[in-house]
Design an enzyme around this catalytic site. Sequence first.
Site, PDB file in Angstrom:
ATOM      1  N   ASP A  66       0.748  -0.167   5.307  1.00  0.00           N
ATOM      2  CA  ASP A  66      -0.031   1.022   5.668  1.00  0.00           C
ATOM      3  C   ASP A  66      -1.370   0.916   4.933  1.00  0.00           C
ATOM      4  O   ASP A  66      -1.649   1.677   4.009  1.00  0.00           O
ATOM      5  CB  ASP A  66       0.733   2.283   5.256  1.00  0.00           C
ATOM      6  CG  ASP A  66       0.044   3.566   5.726  1.00  0.00           C
ATOM      7  OD1 ASP A  66      -0.940   3.460   6.484  1.00  0.00           O
ATOM      8  OD2 ASP A  66       0.484   4.661   5.326  1.00  0.00           O
ATOM      9  N   CYS A 111      -4.624   2.821  10.415  1.00  0.00           N
ATOM     10  CA  CYS A 111      -5.569   3.924  10.591  1.00  0.00           C
ATOM     11  C   CYS A 111      -6.924   3.418  11.073  1.00  0.00           C
ATOM     12  O   CYS A 111      -7.879   4.181  11.171  1.00  0.00           O
ATOM     13  CB  CYS A 111      -5.734   4.713   9.287  1.00  0.00           C
ATOM     14  SG  CYS A 111      -6.394   3.744   7.913  1.00  0.00           S
ATOM     15  N   TYR A 142       0.851  -1.196   0.000  1.00  0.00           N
ATOM     16  CA  TYR A 142       0.000   0.000   0.000  1.00  0.00           C
ATOM     17  C   TYR A 142       0.892   1.253   0.000  1.00  0.00           C
ATOM     18  O   TYR A 142       0.743   2.148   0.824  1.00  0.00           O
ATOM     19  CB  TYR A 142      -0.946   0.009   1.208  1.00  0.00           C
ATOM     20  CG  TYR A 142      -1.678  -1.299   1.418  1.00  0.00           C
ATOM     21  CD1 TYR A 142      -2.876  -1.555   0.746  1.00  0.00           C
ATOM     22  CD2 TYR A 142      -1.167  -2.277   2.258  1.00  0.00           C
ATOM     23  CE1 TYR A 142      -3.546  -2.759   0.934  1.00  0.00           C
ATOM     24  CE2 TYR A 142      -1.829  -3.480   2.440  1.00  0.00           C
ATOM     25  CZ  TYR A 142      -3.014  -3.720   1.778  1.00  0.00           C
ATOM     26  OH  TYR A 142      -3.668  -4.905   1.962  1.00  0.00           O
TER      27      TYR A 142
END
Length: 471
Positions: free
Chosen positions: A400, A427, A331
């Site tokens: 990520d 996240c 990513y």
Amino acid sequence: MIIAYSKIFLFRENRGFNLKTPVEVGKTYNVKIVDLTYQGLGVAKVDDFPVFVNNTLPGETAIIKVKTIKKNFAFGSLVELITKSPDRVENVNWDYLQTGIAPLQHLSYEGQLRFKQHQIEELFAKQKINVDVLPTMGMEHPDHYRNKALIPVKKINGELTTGFYKNHSHDLVPIEDFYIQQPEIDHAILVVRDVLRKYKVRPYDEGSHSGVIRNIMVRRGYYSHEMMIGLITRTKKLQLAEPIVNEIIDQLPEVKSIVQNVNLKDNNVLLGKKNNVLYGKPYITDELLGLKFAISLNSFYQVNPVQTEKLYSLAIDHAELGPNDTVIDAYCGIGTISLAVAKHVKKVYGVEVVAQAIEDAKINAQKNHINNVQFVTAKAEDQMAKWQEQGLKPDAIIVDPPRKGLASSFIDSAVEMQPKKLIYVSCGPSTLVRDAKRLMEKGYHIAKPIQPVDQFPQTVHVESVTIFERD
């Protein structure tokens, strides 16, 4: 504690079928707020039945009115605060709360940082995973930090208006100061709005699927101060494009790029795939961790550069990489982590599904004279399987991912490669915990305390860095 109601909007309302609940729609109740949900709503209990109430904080007592009842909980509105939390911030802007721009604006910043640390602690505890979670790394100035805005446009009172939608609605609230965006971006939105008004550009109407302009996007480099204006249209051509562009660049000297993005679909997808450069370059440039990056309209680039440098530095430092190491950056976006890691290791492989981002990543490698990085356009889980079949043996994998986390096939391929470390930049705390459990079942453990980083002050979102090592 903080309650995880991550799917609270999936239940039916209590209409048309018989449910016995201790609360009734329209009635008021005197309650104590005992918790916060991950959406930042206060949690009251009426005979152990949870009621979620906006603009309330743990420890407060309040009079609330029940608005709707679901299967396992209800939503209420605040009627009157009887006692207030010491963490409450007074005189907040209600527009920021009801639109979701700043749903934690009424909570002190110290309280926000504790809330985000506790989110992660509670989710791991719920899965009986024993980890240490460090205090959330915050900002000195937790406002006006965003370097990107994507603002909806709608016709209100006969004229083109910019603002933000109320939560779970299509009602646009006119807003000129967005509070969490760079002030220069807020100003640019108003300039573009007024130019579009002057040339009578019709805003998109989702009811009749007519009109021209759907959204205005603005990107601005934190260090470079270069600005990009994106005009997202429902039409292939933008009438009067030349005078519109000329007026924008006359009033906004920072603008180096104006791009029309064509989105012909009548749905909620924000950006189309076709871009027409109306002025300047198809990208702007900025710096991160001492490297230069080209950022195009569609590319993913972290919106808080101050905190991103902290986040990525943590990930790289904790990886403890050596000059002979091989690293996979999954990513990878436009190559921010890949290129920052490259100077520490022998080889970096980056994979990203967005083709434009990979093109940007290759340009960024050239801009920074970095030759030991290879970028591939593909789904991360598919490319991991290919690299595994080819016998690639990375010393470390950095991930990520988006909020949905890692695909199970990605984890399978990653484990088969047997890297010494997997550095997880998350996240989404709930998917981090899910993926941590999978990795621990397959022979990895969490080697260091988890470090939350506040990428999105005033909101409920939190990023974190977790280091997994092979048993």
